[in-house]
Design an enzyme around this catalytic site. Structure first.
Site, PDB file in Angstrom:
ATOM      1  N   CYS A 235      -2.785  -7.187   1.839  1.00  0.00           N
ATOM      2  CA  CYS A 235      -1.573  -7.651   2.530  1.00  0.00           C
ATOM      3  C   CYS A 235      -0.629  -8.419   1.614  1.00  0.00           C
ATOM      4  O   CYS A 235       0.576  -8.446   1.858  1.00  0.00           O
ATOM      5  CB  CYS A 235      -1.909  -8.442   3.787  1.00  0.00           C
ATOM      6  SG  CYS A 235      -2.838  -9.929   3.539  1.00  0.00           S
TER       7      CYS A 235
ATOM      8  N   HIS B  12      -3.574 -14.490   5.809  1.00  0.00           N
ATOM      9  CA  HIS B  12      -2.846 -13.224   5.835  1.00  0.00           C
ATOM     10  C   HIS B  12      -1.402 -13.488   5.421  1.00  0.00           C
ATOM     11  O   HIS B  12      -0.777 -14.441   5.881  1.00  0.00           O
ATOM     12  CB  HIS B  12      -2.919 -12.641   7.248  1.00  0.00           C
ATOM     13  CG  HIS B  12      -2.169 -11.365   7.431  1.00  0.00           C
ATOM     14  ND1 HIS B  12      -2.472 -10.209   6.750  1.00  0.00           N
ATOM     15  CD2 HIS B  12      -1.115 -11.059   8.240  1.00  0.00           C
ATOM     16  CE1 HIS B  12      -1.655  -9.254   7.124  1.00  0.00           C
ATOM     17  NE2 HIS B  12      -0.818  -9.740   8.023  1.00  0.00           N
TER      18      HIS B  12
END
Length: 221
Positions: A33, A135
């Site tokens: 990510c 994230h």
């Protein structure tokens, strides 16, 4: 990794699939990510590659048998130091937003984009493990509106204009576990991206931008 053509839907702030606004949007793969956030931020495929980010990891810790800036399995999971150095290679500086301040203090026209760091639960198949990871999510203005370019989304999510972005950022940083990274062009002076305020109330000096290894990491879950 997909290139998605979208049309704004003002009723829901979702983005429909009609061809009106072209937005580059990479979707989640493995633990990449951070890579997706960087490419989504620049709105271009292969602005960075996994190989380039791995090379940055080796630059940061050349003598490490197990590199502390990525997954030991080689699946990604890059930490914030990799993101910062990658952006420096493109002529951009980064700084953590001081959450004691309001996003309304930001001069949005002088900020290239944002990377939001959020906690996420670790899963093993259908099981939720009692572990939280981090994230990375890119936020960028495209054709006059800001979009949430989270790689976990099926498609970009329309945030809206400057006022709506400020409201969105305020809501996000209310969570003590979320952090906001500002991305600005290197040639800008430190104070150009924010409205006038004493330096002591703002972002720490540049020497503090790099955080301790593993404090903020990408999640591929």
């Amino acid at each position: 990794m997909t290139m998605t053509c979208m049309k704004k839907d003002n009723r829901t702030h979702q983005v429909s699939a009609e061809d009106d606004v072209s937005i580059y949007h990479e979707k989640q793969s493995r633990e990449l990510c951070a890579l997706h956030a960087l490419n989504n931020l620049f709105q271009e495929s292969r602005t960075f590659t996994q190989k380039e980010l791995d090379e940055i990891c080796n630059t940061l810790s050349p003598a490490s048998y197990i590199n502390p800036h990525r997954s030991m399995l080689g699946l990604g999971n890059y930490d914030v130091n990799v993101i910062i150095l990658a952006l420096q290679h493109k002529g951009f500086d980064t700084m953590w937003f001081d959450k004691r301040r309001s996003p309304s203090d930001l001069e949005l026209d002088n900020i290239f984009g944002f990377i939001l760091n959020i906690p996420t639960d670790l899963r093993l198949g259908i099981l939720h493990l009692p572990v939280q990871r981090k994230h990375w999510v890119a936020i960028r203005k495209v054709n006059g509106d800001f979009y949430n370019l989270d790689s976990k989304l099926n498609r970009p999510l329309l945030i809206g204009n400057n006022q709506q972005l400020v409201a969105f950022l305020k809501e996000q940083i209310q969570n003590k576990d979320k952090e906001l990274l500002l991305v600005v062009k290197h040639e800008l002076e430190n104070d150009v991206w924010r409205r006038s305020a004493p330096r002591s109330q703002g972002i720490p000096p540049k020497s503090n931008y790099i955080v301790n290894n593993g404090q903020f990491k990408e999640s591929g879950v």
